[in-house]
Design a protein around this motif. Structure first.
Motif, PDB file in Angstrom:
ATOM      1  N   LYS A 211       0.841  -1.198   0.000  1.00 13.74           N
ATOM      2  CA  LYS A 211       0.000   0.000   0.000  1.00 13.74           C
ATOM      3  C   LYS A 211       0.874   1.245   0.000  1.00 13.74           C
ATOM      4  N   GLY A 212       0.339   2.313  -0.565  1.00 12.60           N
ATOM      5  CA  GLY A 212       1.054   3.576  -0.552  1.00 12.60           C
ATOM      6  C   GLY A 212       1.715   3.945  -1.865  1.00 12.60           C
ATOM      7  N   LEU A 213       1.643   3.063  -2.856  1.00 16.34           N
ATOM      8  CA  LEU A 213       2.250   3.387  -4.146  1.00 16.34           C
ATOM      9  C   LEU A 213       1.442   4.423  -4.916  1.00 16.34           C
ATOM     10  N   GLY A 214       0.205   4.655  -4.496  1.00  9.54           N
ATOM     11  CA  GLY A 214      -0.651   5.615  -5.181  1.00  9.54           C
ATOM     12  C   GLY A 214      -0.073   7.015  -5.251  1.00  9.54           C
ATOM     13  N   LYS A 215       0.770   7.361  -4.293  1.00  8.61           N
ATOM     14  CA  LYS A 215       1.369   8.701  -4.316  1.00  8.61           C
ATOM     15  C   LYS A 215       2.247   8.906  -5.555  1.00  8.61           C
ATOM     16  N   PHE A 216       2.698   7.811  -6.164  1.00 10.51           N
ATOM     17  CA  PHE A 216       3.518   7.920  -7.370  1.00 10.51           C
ATOM     18  C   PHE A 216       2.672   8.068  -8.632  1.00 10.51           C
ATOM     19  N   ASN A 217       1.359   8.200  -8.451  1.00 14.04           N
ATOM     20  CA  ASN A 217       0.444   8.543  -9.542  1.00 14.04           C
ATOM     21  C   ASN A 217       0.022  10.010  -9.454  1.00 14.04           C
ATOM     22  N   ASP A 218       0.472  10.696  -8.419  1.00 18.65           N
ATOM     23  CA  ASP A 218       0.141  12.105  -8.213  1.00 18.65           C
ATOM     24  C   ASP A 218       0.754  12.942  -9.338  1.00 18.65           C
ATOM     25  N   VAL A 219      -0.053  13.790  -9.938  1.00 21.54           N
ATOM     26  CA  VAL A 219       0.390  14.579 -11.091  1.00 21.54           C
ATOM     27  C   VAL A 219       1.620  15.433 -10.767  1.00 21.54           C
ATOM     28  N   ARG A 220       1.734  15.927  -9.551  1.00 22.81           N
ATOM     29  CA  ARG A 220       2.886  16.770  -9.192  1.00 22.81           C
ATOM     30  C   ARG A 220       4.181  15.969  -9.178  1.00 22.81           C
TER      31      ARG A 220
ATOM     32  N   ARG B 238      17.863  15.223 -14.767  1.00 22.57           N
ATOM     33  CA  ARG B 238      18.714  14.044 -14.594  1.00 22.57           C
ATOM     34  C   ARG B 238      18.070  12.814 -15.214  1.00 22.57           C
ATOM     35  N   TYR B 239      18.881  11.773 -15.355  1.00 23.03           N
ATOM     36  CA  TYR B 239      18.419  10.456 -15.780  1.00 23.03           C
ATOM     37  C   TYR B 239      17.698   9.857 -14.576  1.00 23.03           C
ATOM     38  N   VAL B 240      16.400   9.599 -14.697  1.00 21.77           N
ATOM     39  CA  VAL B 240      15.590   9.133 -13.573  1.00 21.77           C
ATOM     40  C   VAL B 240      15.269   7.649 -13.740  1.00 21.77           C
ATOM     41  N   VAL B 241      15.606   6.875 -12.715  1.00 22.85           N
ATOM     42  CA  VAL B 241      15.324   5.445 -12.687  1.00 22.85           C
ATOM     43  C   VAL B 241      14.327   5.186 -11.565  1.00 22.85           C
ATOM     44  N   THR B 242      13.260   4.453 -11.875  1.00 21.93           N
ATOM     45  CA  THR B 242      12.307   4.065 -10.843  1.00 21.93           C
ATOM     46  C   THR B 242      12.325   2.552 -10.653  1.00 21.93           C
ATOM     47  N   GLY B 243      12.111   2.162  -9.438  1.00 22.49           N
ATOM     48  CA  GLY B 243      11.945   0.763  -9.062  1.00 22.49           C
ATOM     49  C   GLY B 243      10.901   0.759  -7.966  1.00 22.49           C
ATOM     50  N   LEU B 244       9.662   0.920  -8.370  1.00 20.36           N
ATOM     51  CA  LEU B 244       8.566   1.109  -7.409  1.00 20.36           C
ATOM     52  C   LEU B 244       7.736  -0.159  -7.307  1.00 20.36           C
ATOM     53  N   GLY B 245       7.732  -0.761  -6.155  1.00 19.39           N
ATOM     54  CA  GLY B 245       6.929  -1.945  -5.937  1.00 19.39           C
ATOM     55  C   GLY B 245       7.591  -3.188  -6.497  1.00 19.39           C
ATOM     56  N   HIS B 246       6.752  -4.054  -7.026  1.00 15.53           N
ATOM     57  CA  HIS B 246       7.214  -5.313  -7.584  1.00 15.53           C
ATOM     58  C   HIS B 246       6.724  -5.418  -9.019  1.00 15.53           C
ATOM     59  N   THR B 247       7.033  -6.502  -9.680  1.00 15.35           N
ATOM     60  CA  THR B 247       6.745  -6.674 -11.101  1.00 15.35           C
ATOM     61  C   THR B 247       5.311  -6.276 -11.466  1.00 15.35           C
ATOM     62  N   GLU B 248       4.344  -6.671 -10.671  1.00 16.40           N
ATOM     63  CA  GLU B 248       2.945  -6.390 -11.012  1.00 16.40           C
ATOM     64  C   GLU B 248       2.516  -4.969 -10.647  1.00 16.40           C
ATOM     65  N   ASP B 249       3.313  -4.247  -9.876  1.00 17.55           N
ATOM     66  CA  ASP B 249       2.987  -2.871  -9.480  1.00 17.55           C
ATOM     67  C   ASP B 249       3.527  -1.898 -10.518  1.00 17.55           C
ATOM     68  N   LYS B 250       2.662  -1.089 -11.098  1.00 14.34           N
ATOM     69  CA  LYS B 250       3.102  -0.047 -12.028  1.00 14.34           C
ATOM     70  C   LYS B 250       2.420   1.254 -11.661  1.00 14.34           C
ATOM     71  N   THR B 251       3.171   2.321 -11.732  1.00 16.82           N
ATOM     72  CA  THR B 251       2.637   3.646 -11.427  1.00 16.82           C
ATOM     73  C   THR B 251       2.859   4.550 -12.631  1.00 16.82           C
ATOM     74  N   ILE B 252       2.216   5.681 -12.627  1.00 10.11           N
ATOM     75  CA  ILE B 252       2.432   6.643 -13.714  1.00 10.11           C
ATOM     76  C   ILE B 252       3.869   7.152 -13.666  1.00 10.11           C
ATOM     77  N   ALA B 253       4.423   7.284 -12.463  1.00 10.58           N
ATOM     78  CA  ALA B 253       5.825   7.708 -12.333  1.00 10.58           C
ATOM     79  C   ALA B 253       6.745   6.755 -13.096  1.00 10.58           C
ATOM     80  N   ASP B 254       6.446   5.461 -13.059  1.00 13.53           N
ATOM     81  CA  ASP B 254       7.242   4.482 -13.814  1.00 13.53           C
ATOM     82  C   ASP B 254       7.194   4.766 -15.312  1.00 13.53           C
ATOM     83  N   THR B 255       6.035   5.176 -15.802  1.00 17.40           N
ATOM     84  CA  THR B 255       5.893   5.369 -17.254  1.00 17.40           C
ATOM     85  C   THR B 255       6.622   6.607 -17.758  1.00 17.40           C
TER      86      THR B 255
END
Length: 87
Positions: free
Chosen positions: A22-31, A41-58
């Motif tokens: 729980k709590g990954l929803g904050k990485f979908n926040d538009v801000r 900078r070159y931004v790398v995300t590793g949020l959650g696990h394989t099945e978890d995807k956020t807009i920040a990841d995209t």
């Protein structure tokens, strides 16, 4: 979001990682998404696990399936850069 904006200018890569659950929803926040998308900078995300995807990841430069893979990606990228400098 404030932490994303105040990254030390001498850093070349911004790594954003967090375990799943729980709590990954904050990485979908538009801000947060806009801060990542517009970051210099070159931004790398590793949020959650394989099945978890956020807009920040995209919008990141590289999206890893898990936090450990994000760290491996950065390690490999650093090795590649070091090899380029040797040539």
């Amino acid at each position: 979001m404030a932490a994303i904006k105040r990254v030390d200018p001498s850093y070349h890569i911004l790594l954003i990682v967090r375990g799943g659950g729980k709590g990954l929803g904050k990485f979908n926040d538009v801000r947060i998404v806009e801060a990542i998308q517009n970051h210099e900078r070159y931004v790398v995300t590793g949020l959650g696990h394989t099945e978890d995807k956020t807009i920040a990841d995209t919008v990141s430069c590289y999206c890893a399936n898990v936090p450990a893979d994000a760290a491996r990606h950065i390690k490999n990228k650093c090795i590649q850069e070091r090899e380029k400098k040797k040539m």
